[in-house]
Design a protein around this motif. Structure first.
Motif, PDB file in Angstrom:
ATOM      1  N   ARG A   1      -4.585   3.688   6.763  1.00  0.00           N
ATOM      2  CA  ARG A   1      -4.789   3.335   5.355  1.00  0.00           C
ATOM      3  C   ARG A   1      -6.106   3.912   4.833  1.00  0.00           C
ATOM      4  O   ARG A   1      -6.165   4.428   3.707  1.00  0.00           O
TER       5      ARG A   1
ATOM      6  N   VAL B   1      -3.287   3.151  -5.588  1.00  0.00           N
ATOM      7  CA  VAL B   1      -3.638   4.516  -5.977  1.00  0.00           C
ATOM      8  C   VAL B   1      -3.072   4.827  -7.366  1.00  0.00           C
ATOM      9  O   VAL B   1      -3.708   5.534  -8.163  1.00  0.00           O
TER      10      VAL B   1
ATOM     11  N   TRP C   1       0.858  -1.185   0.000  1.00  0.00           N
ATOM     12  CA  TRP C   1       0.000   0.000   0.000  1.00  0.00           C
ATOM     13  C   TRP C   1       0.895   1.236   0.000  1.00  0.00           C
ATOM     14  O   TRP C   1       1.947   1.228   0.626  1.00  0.00           O
ATOM     15  N   PRO C   2       0.508   2.307  -0.737  1.00  0.00           N
ATOM     16  CA  PRO C   2      -0.728   2.509  -1.492  1.00  0.00           C
ATOM     17  C   PRO C   2      -0.532   2.391  -3.007  1.00  0.00           C
ATOM     18  O   PRO C   2      -0.939   3.286  -3.766  1.00  0.00           O
TER      19      PRO C   2
ATOM     20  N   TYR D   1      -6.697  10.331  -1.136  1.00  0.00           N
ATOM     21  CA  TYR D   1      -6.321  10.140  -2.537  1.00  0.00           C
ATOM     22  C   TYR D   1      -7.557  10.091  -3.436  1.00  0.00           C
ATOM     23  O   TYR D   1      -7.543  10.638  -4.552  1.00  0.00           O
TER      24      TYR D   1
ATOM     25  N   ALA E   1      -6.573   6.494   1.852  1.00  0.00           N
ATOM     26  CA  ALA E   1      -7.426   6.159   0.708  1.00  0.00           C
ATOM     27  C   ALA E   1      -8.443   7.261   0.451  1.00  0.00           C
ATOM     28  O   ALA E   1      -8.655   7.682  -0.704  1.00  0.00           O
TER      29      ALA E   1
ATOM     30  N   VAL F   1     -10.153   0.877  -4.734  1.00  0.00           N
ATOM     31  CA  VAL F   1      -9.058   1.419  -3.938  1.00  0.00           C
ATOM     32  C   VAL F   1      -9.406   1.374  -2.454  1.00  0.00           C
ATOM     33  O   VAL F   1      -8.589   0.962  -1.615  1.00  0.00           O
ATOM     34  N   ARG F   2     -10.624   1.776  -2.131  1.00  0.00           N
ATOM     35  CA  ARG F   2     -11.004   1.765  -0.711  1.00  0.00           C
ATOM     36  C   ARG F   2     -11.103   0.340  -0.175  1.00  0.00           C
ATOM     37  O   ARG F   2     -10.758   0.066   0.983  1.00  0.00           O
TER      38      ARG F   2
ATOM     39  N   THR G   1     -12.518   3.958  -7.715  1.00  0.00           N
ATOM     40  CA  THR G   1     -12.371   4.443  -6.340  1.00  0.00           C
ATOM     41  C   THR G   1     -12.877   3.435  -5.317  1.00  0.00           C
ATOM     42  O   THR G   1     -12.322   3.321  -4.219  1.00  0.00           O
TER      43      THR G   1
ATOM     44  N   ALA H   1      -7.673  -0.732   0.662  1.00  0.00           N
ATOM     45  CA  ALA H   1      -7.224  -0.087   1.899  1.00  0.00           C
ATOM     46  C   ALA H   1      -7.826  -0.749   3.120  1.00  0.00           C
ATOM     47  O   ALA H   1      -7.202  -0.782   4.187  1.00  0.00           O
TER      48      ALA H   1
END
Length: 450
Positions: free
Chosen positions: A397, A369, A365-366, A404, A401, A382-383, A379, A386
């Motif tokens: 994290r 992104v 991580w990350p 970003y 997230a 991505v979450r 998106t 995280a």
């Protein structure tokens, strides 16, 4: 004696704001004068007569004196000569091998040191100091079980040694056995209530257990015992910053700087504190000092790059972030922040972004992104990434997230959605986190929608 842990090259954005907490002090060496007490006298008297032995005695005494002056190569030369002559009883030979091994260890010649310490233990199995020094070498090699075993043997021979208990605590901490570490640090403190290093080390173990009040109490005690304990001031400042008490953090970092202004970590710590609360010019000034002292530190360029970006020095920011990418090409954070700076610059960086992303380790991580920027994930994904895993970094994290994602949406035609998420970052993330101040800076640059 405190561990030399330079600015963390993992460069997680939030941990950068919290200050670099130096780890438990490395295992402490037993001072030579104490170790020598039981054996040096026998050397001096046993080698006093006849005349040939007197000459060997002179060499031994000169070798011990050279070792005390930290003239280790000269001490080794003298010990070699005495050992070559062979005019020693077994216990005397064992102690001389121990002394030469200690000298080799001080020079970083650990294979030679290990050989001498092994021989000293064979000849003097009841002498605890040889086990302690051998534990230093095992710890340096990350062979923690061997280090623990040697220190346990040293304790059997000298059960009331605060130093050995402190060293054993350091080994347990490195093994991740925090309760045993705290127990042994506590025993060291009980045996020697003025042992500042043991308080310092126990504080670091308390931080690992997220018991920040206990950590601060121990740092307080370490500082009370040792007024010039610069690392204790710096680490206490890091804990204050974690708790959101920025003014106390900045004050402690300043005290550490005054005590040892040549240390780049202290300047970077205070710079990150200033960065976390949006005092960008002061952050830049401190990053400048850290960079001059340690010009190859990627985290310093990353921090200064962010500070410059949010203070509208965009070209200088890009230059710093490019340097951070060159220094740590496998780390996702410099590549992410370089892209963010390019967005602020209005520069189409697709080719640069792809090249940087290709060098990043994908399992940390990350890095997800970067896939968001390239259109490979959305998106929501991505979450979700995280949110994977628990532990003390889970909240960090998610904070990252959300920042970003909010920043991405705000600069890709979805400003209201981005603004809403960035406002969530400011509501949920700690003021000491870089993401908090970054979200504040991003929001201040947006034109409110009607």
């Amino acid at each position: 004696m405190s561990q030399r842990t330079y600015v963390n090259t993992r460069m997680e954005a939030t941990s950068a704001a919290r200050g670099r907490l130096r780890g438990a002090a490395p295992l402490s060496a037993i001072r030579y004068a104490a170790a020598c007490a039981a054996f040096c006298i026998s050397f001096m008297f046993a080698l006093a007569v006849p005349s040939a032995a007197q000459t060997a005695g002179d060499l031994v005494r000169e070798g011990f004196a050279a070792k005390e002056r930290r003239q280790f190569p000269y001490a080794i030369q003298l010990f070699n000569e005495v050992l070559r002559r062979g005019e020693l009883a077994p216990d005397q030979r064992g102690f001389l091998l121990y002394s030469r091994g200690v000298s080799y260890e001080a020079l970083g010649l650990r294979d030679r040191a290990l050989g001498d310490l092994d021989a000293a233990i064979a000849l003097l199995p009841q002498f605890p100091n040889s086990y302690v020094y051998r534990a230093l070498i095992w710890t340096d090699r990350r062979e923690f079980d061997r280090a623990r075993d040697d220190l346990m043997q040293a304790l059997r021979l000298n059960p009331n040694s605060a130093l050995i208990h402190n060293n054993l605590g350091s080994v347990y901490e490195r093994k991740g056995e925090l309760d045993l570490a705290i127990e042994n640090y506590g025993t060291a403190i009980h045996l020697d209530p003025a042992y500042a290093e043991a308080f310092y080390n126990r504080a670091h173990a308390f931080i690992a257990k997220q018991d920040y009040q206990a950590a601060i109490a121990d740092y307080d005690r370490a500082i009370a015992l040792q007024k010039d304990f610069a690392d204790a001031y710096s680490n206490r400042g890091g804990v204050y910053l974690m708790q959101g008490d920025t003014e106390k953090a900045i004050a402690d970092f300043g005290k550490a700087i005054r005590l040892r202004e040549s240390d780049p970590i202290f300047w970077a710590n205070r710079a990150n504190a200033y960065l976390a609360i949006g005092r960008y010019q002061e952050a830049i000034g401190d990053f400048d000092r850290a960079q001059k002292i340690d010009p190859g530190n990627a985290a310093v360029y990353l921090g200064r790059g962010r500070a410059r970006m949010y203070s509208d020095a965009i070209f200088a920011a890009v230059e710093d972030l490019q340097t951070a990418v060159r220094l740590r090409p496998s780390n996702p954070n410099p590549a992410i922040w370089l892209h963010i700076a390019r967005v602020h610059q209005g520069y189409a960086d697709r080719q640069e972004l792809e090249a940087n992303t290709a060098r990043v380790k994908r399992d940390q991580w990350p890095s997800a992104v970067l896939d968001l920027y390239l259109g490979n994930v959305d998106t929501v994904q991505v979450r979700q990434i995280a949110e994977e895993g628990n532990g003390p970094n889970a909240a960090r994290r998610l904070c990252e997230a959300d920042f970003y994602i909010g920043e991405f949406l705000a600069h890709n035609g979805k400003t209201p959605d981005g603004r809403q998420i960035l406002q969530t970052v400011m509501a949920k993330c700690r003021p000491a986190d870089v993401m908090f101040s970054a979200a504040s800076a991003e929001l201040s640059e947006m034109t409110p929608t009607k």
